[in-house]
Design a protein around this motif. Structure first.
Motif, mmCIF file in Angstrom:
data_model
loop_
_atom_site.group_PDB
_atom_site.id
_atom_site.type_symbol
_atom_site.label_atom_id
_atom_site.label_comp_id
_atom_site.label_asym_id
_atom_site.label_seq_id
_atom_site.Cartn_x
_atom_site.Cartn_y
_atom_site.Cartn_z
ATOM 1 N N GLY A 138 0.812 -1.209 0.000
ATOM 2 C CA GLY A 138 0.000 0.000 0.000
ATOM 3 C C GLY A 138 0.847 1.262 0.000
ATOM 4 N N ALA A 139 1.909 1.260 0.786
ATOM 5 C CA ALA A 139 2.800 2.423 0.822
ATOM 6 C C ALA A 139 3.505 2.615 -0.515
ATOM 7 C CB ALA A 139 3.819 2.253 1.947
ATOM 8 N N LEU A 140 3.916 1.517 -1.146
ATOM 9 C CA LEU A 140 4.565 1.602 -2.452
ATOM 10 C C LEU A 140 3.601 2.149 -3.506
ATOM 11 C CD1 LEU A 140 6.458 -1.811 -2.373
ATOM 12 C CD2 LEU A 140 7.543 0.442 -2.493
ATOM 13 N N ALA A 141 2.369 1.656 -3.493
ATOM 14 C CA ALA A 141 1.379 2.125 -4.462
ATOM 15 C C ALA A 141 1.094 3.610 -4.279
ATOM 16 C CB ALA A 141 0.093 1.309 -4.319
ATOM 17 N N GLU A 142 0.985 4.042 -3.032
ATOM 18 C CA GLU A 142 0.725 5.462 -2.762
ATOM 19 C C GLU A 142 1.878 6.333 -3.262
ATOM 20 O OE1 GLU A 142 -0.289 8.392 1.064
ATOM 21 O OE2 GLU A 142 -0.105 6.218 1.321
ATOM 22 N N GLU A 143 3.095 5.844 -3.130
ATOM 23 C CA GLU A 143 4.273 6.613 -3.532
ATOM 24 C C GLU A 143 4.471 6.622 -5.048
ATOM 25 O OE1 GLU A 143 7.524 9.018 -3.014
ATOM 26 O OE2 GLU A 143 6.321 8.251 -1.338
ATOM 27 N N LEU A 144 4.051 5.555 -5.736
ATOM 28 C CA LEU A 144 4.419 5.375 -7.147
ATOM 29 C C LEU A 144 3.262 5.539 -8.136
ATOM 30 C CD1 LEU A 144 6.605 2.195 -6.562
ATOM 31 C CD2 LEU A 144 7.477 4.454 -7.186
ATOM 32 N N CYS A 211 18.500 -3.964 -3.588
ATOM 33 C CA CYS A 211 17.797 -4.513 -2.437
ATOM 34 C C CYS A 211 17.583 -3.440 -1.372
ATOM 35 C CB CYS A 211 18.581 -5.686 -1.849
ATOM 36 S SG CYS A 211 17.839 -6.384 -0.353
ATOM 37 N N VAL A 212 16.366 -3.416 -0.829
ATOM 38 C CA VAL A 212 16.040 -2.616 0.349
ATOM 39 C C VAL A 212 15.602 -3.617 1.412
ATOM 40 C CG1 VAL A 212 14.638 -0.749 1.298
ATOM 41 C CG2 VAL A 212 15.250 -0.742 -1.132
ATOM 42 N N SER A 213 16.350 -3.721 2.500
ATOM 43 C CA SER A 213 16.103 -4.793 3.459
ATOM 44 C C SER A 213 15.749 -4.257 4.839
ATOM 45 C CB SER A 213 17.337 -5.700 3.562
ATOM 46 O OG SER A 213 18.444 -4.969 4.060
ATOM 47 N N ASN A 214 15.485 -5.200 5.745
ATOM 48 C CA ASN A 214 15.232 -4.888 7.156
ATOM 49 C C ASN A 214 13.970 -4.048 7.345
ATOM 50 O OD1 ASN A 214 16.126 -5.259 9.858
ATOM 51 N ND2 ASN A 214 16.869 -3.156 9.908
ATOM 52 N N ILE A 215 12.926 -4.388 6.599
ATOM 53 C CA ILE A 215 11.661 -3.654 6.700
ATOM 54 C C ILE A 215 10.770 -4.395 7.696
ATOM 55 C CG2 ILE A 215 9.671 -2.748 5.430
ATOM 56 C CD1 ILE A 215 11.429 -3.024 2.862
ATOM 57 N N HIS A 216 10.628 -3.840 8.870
ATOM 58 C CA HIS A 216 9.756 -4.418 9.894
ATOM 59 C C HIS A 216 9.531 -3.381 10.988
ATOM 60 C CE1 HIS A 216 13.211 -5.244 12.683
ATOM 61 N NE2 HIS A 216 13.851 -5.320 11.531
ATOM 62 N N PRO A 217 8.703 -2.378 10.721
ATOM 63 C CA PRO A 217 8.453 -1.362 11.739
ATOM 64 C C PRO A 217 7.779 -1.995 12.962
ATOM 65 C CG PRO A 217 6.871 -1.197 9.938
ATOM 66 C CD PRO A 217 7.905 -2.177 9.510
ATOM 67 N N PRO A 218 8.012 -1.425 14.162
ATOM 68 C CA PRO A 218 8.693 -0.146 14.403
ATOM 69 C C PRO A 218 10.205 -0.260 14.590
ATOM 70 C CG PRO A 218 7.714 -0.933 16.429
ATOM 71 C CD PRO A 218 7.326 -1.935 15.365
ATOM 72 N N GLU A 219 10.747 -1.478 14.808
ATOM 73 C CA GLU A 219 12.187 -1.591 15.050
ATOM 74 C C GLU A 219 13.005 -1.395 13.790
ATOM 75 O OE1 GLU A 219 10.037 -3.917 15.967
ATOM 76 O OE2 GLU A 219 10.015 -3.891 18.174
ATOM 77 N N GLY A 220 12.501 -1.872 12.659
ATOM 78 C CA GLY A 220 13.240 -1.781 11.409
ATOM 79 C C GLY A 220 12.780 -0.622 10.548
ATOM 80 N N LEU A 221 13.112 -0.679 9.267
ATOM 81 C CA LEU A 221 12.731 0.371 8.324
ATOM 82 C C LEU A 221 11.221 0.425 8.179
ATOM 83 C CD1 LEU A 221 14.104 2.413 6.337
ATOM 84 C CD2 LEU A 221 13.861 0.652 4.574
ATOM 85 N N TYR A 223 7.442 1.499 6.432
ATOM 86 C CA TYR A 223 6.870 1.323 5.088
ATOM 87 C C TYR A 223 7.071 2.562 4.222
ATOM 88 C CZ TYR A 223 4.337 -2.255 7.773
ATOM 89 O OH TYR A 223 4.013 -3.302 8.593
ATOM 90 N N ALA A 224 6.745 3.737 4.741
ATOM 91 C CA ALA A 224 6.873 4.965 3.950
ATOM 92 C C ALA A 224 8.329 5.248 3.599
ATOM 93 C CB ALA A 224 6.273 6.145 4.721
ATOM 94 N N GLN A 225 9.236 4.984 4.545
ATOM 95 C CA GLN A 225 10.665 5.185 4.271
ATOM 96 C C GLN A 225 11.136 4.263 3.155
ATOM 97 O OE1 GLN A 225 11.592 4.419 8.504
ATOM 98 N NE2 GLN A 225 12.881 6.235 8.420
ATOM 99 N N ALA A 226 10.736 2.993 3.236
ATOM 100 C CA ALA A 226 11.123 2.030 2.202
ATOM 101 C C ALA A 226 10.557 2.426 0.848
ATOM 102 C CB ALA A 226 10.654 0.632 2.591
ATOM 103 N N ALA A 227 9.310 2.918 0.837
ATOM 104 C CA ALA A 227 8.680 3.313 -0.424
ATOM 105 C C ALA A 227 9.419 4.480 -1.070
ATOM 106 C CB ALA A 227 7.217 3.674 -0.175
ATOM 107 N N LYS A 228 9.909 5.410 -0.260
ATOM 108 C CA LYS A 228 10.654 6.548 -0.821
ATOM 109 C C LYS A 228 11.979 6.092 -1.429
ATOM 110 C CE LYS A 228 8.712 10.209 2.097
ATOM 111 N NZ LYS A 228 8.055 10.865 0.933
ATOM 112 N N VAL A 229 12.633 5.148 -0.769
ATOM 113 C CA VAL A 229 13.876 4.609 -1.323
ATOM 114 C C VAL A 229 13.606 3.919 -2.659
ATOM 115 C CG1 VAL A 229 15.741 2.941 -0.976
ATOM 116 C CG2 VAL A 229 14.959 4.350 0.939
#
Length: 265
Positions: A138-144, A211-221, A223-229
């Motif tokens: 969902g975050a990726l779709a919103e960003e792209l 690769c964009v890794s370590n996506i697991h909020p709140p401890e990791g990256l 969703y919105a941050q990953a989508a911007k990358v």
């Protein structure tokens, strides 16, 4: 004179300060575990066993494709198509990585010719895809979605990253974005990764991907941050004409140049 100052000793009822306490706040690594005789303290042993069990469960528990399909369809990107690899079981998938890279059947994958295609793969942590897959998509779709056309998403089971290349060729998309469960560790069992391949086709290697890794909020990256990358990588890949080792993430420098203030969670 105060007895503590005169003798240089702490009061008997004062709790000893844990040297590692502040450092533990900055890492999920197991540091300063302590000692009980020749072994670890019982609570540390139990924590380790619990983390090991969570990692094993994350690998072996099957993906609930019905629930994930409902979550993905609710995003309004189209009804997801389901694909499986040639690995006939989870056990075979773990023993034969090569089979996880090949599709069993792509007859149901529609050809869209869109700019971007999305594949949601269970990978080595179906739990990660269940926990984060729909929200990240969902975050990726919103960003792209305001800049590119998006193909209906595909859910792939017993999947390795390279399975996406076959799916992307069937879809006819220019850039492929694979969301896949990463190998669980003893600190994190639900981490999701994104693999981006521009002009995907069978035979692409890891050197052709980003690769964009370590996506697991709140401890990791997040969703919105990953989508911007990912948005920065998609834009860069289209300008460069390829993805992989020659393509660098410029999302942080772009953000700084735009005058935004970065905050660390």
């Amino acid at each position: 004179m105060n007895l503590e100052k005169r003798t240089g000793t702490a009061r008997a009822d004062a709790e000893p300060r844990d040297f590692w306490e502040e450092l533990r706040l900055s890492t999920q690594s197991r540091i300063g575990l302590g000692r009980a005789g020749d072994s670890l303290p019982t609570d540390r042993v139990l924590e380790f066993r619990a983390a090991h069990a969570a990692a094993r469960d994350a690998v072996h528990l099957p993906l609930d494709t019905d629930v994930l399909s409902q979550q993905v369809e609710a995003l309004g990107l189209g009804s997801p198509v389901r694909v499986t690899s040639r690995a006939g079981s989870r056990a075979e998938y773990l023993r034969r990585p090569d089979l996880g890279r090949l599709p069993a059947d792509l007859a149901g994958v529609p050809r869209s010719g869109a700019d971007l295609g999305f594949v949601l793969g269970d990978g080595l942590s179906p739990r990660a895809l269940m926990d984060h897959g729909a929200a990240l998509l969902g975050a990726l779709a919103e960003e792209l979605s305001d800049r590119y056309s998006l193909a209906p998403p595909v859910i792939a089971t017993e999947a390795r990253v390279a399975l996406g290349d076959h799916i992307a060729e069937a879809m006819g998309v220019r850039t492929l974005i694979v969301l896949i469960g990463e190998r669980p560790g003893l600190s994190v069992a639900d981490s999701l990764g994104i693999y981006l391949t521009h002009l995907p086709r069978p035979g692409r290697t890891d050197a052709d991907r980003n690769c964009v890794s370590n996506i697991h909020p709140p401890e990791g990256l997040g969703y919105a941050q990953a989508a911007k990358v990912v948005a920065g990588l998609v834009s860069g890949a289209r300008k460069l004409g390829r993805s992989g080792v020659d393509l660098k993430d410029t999302s942080r420098s772009d953000t700084l140049s735009s005058g935004e203030v970065l905050t660390l969670d």
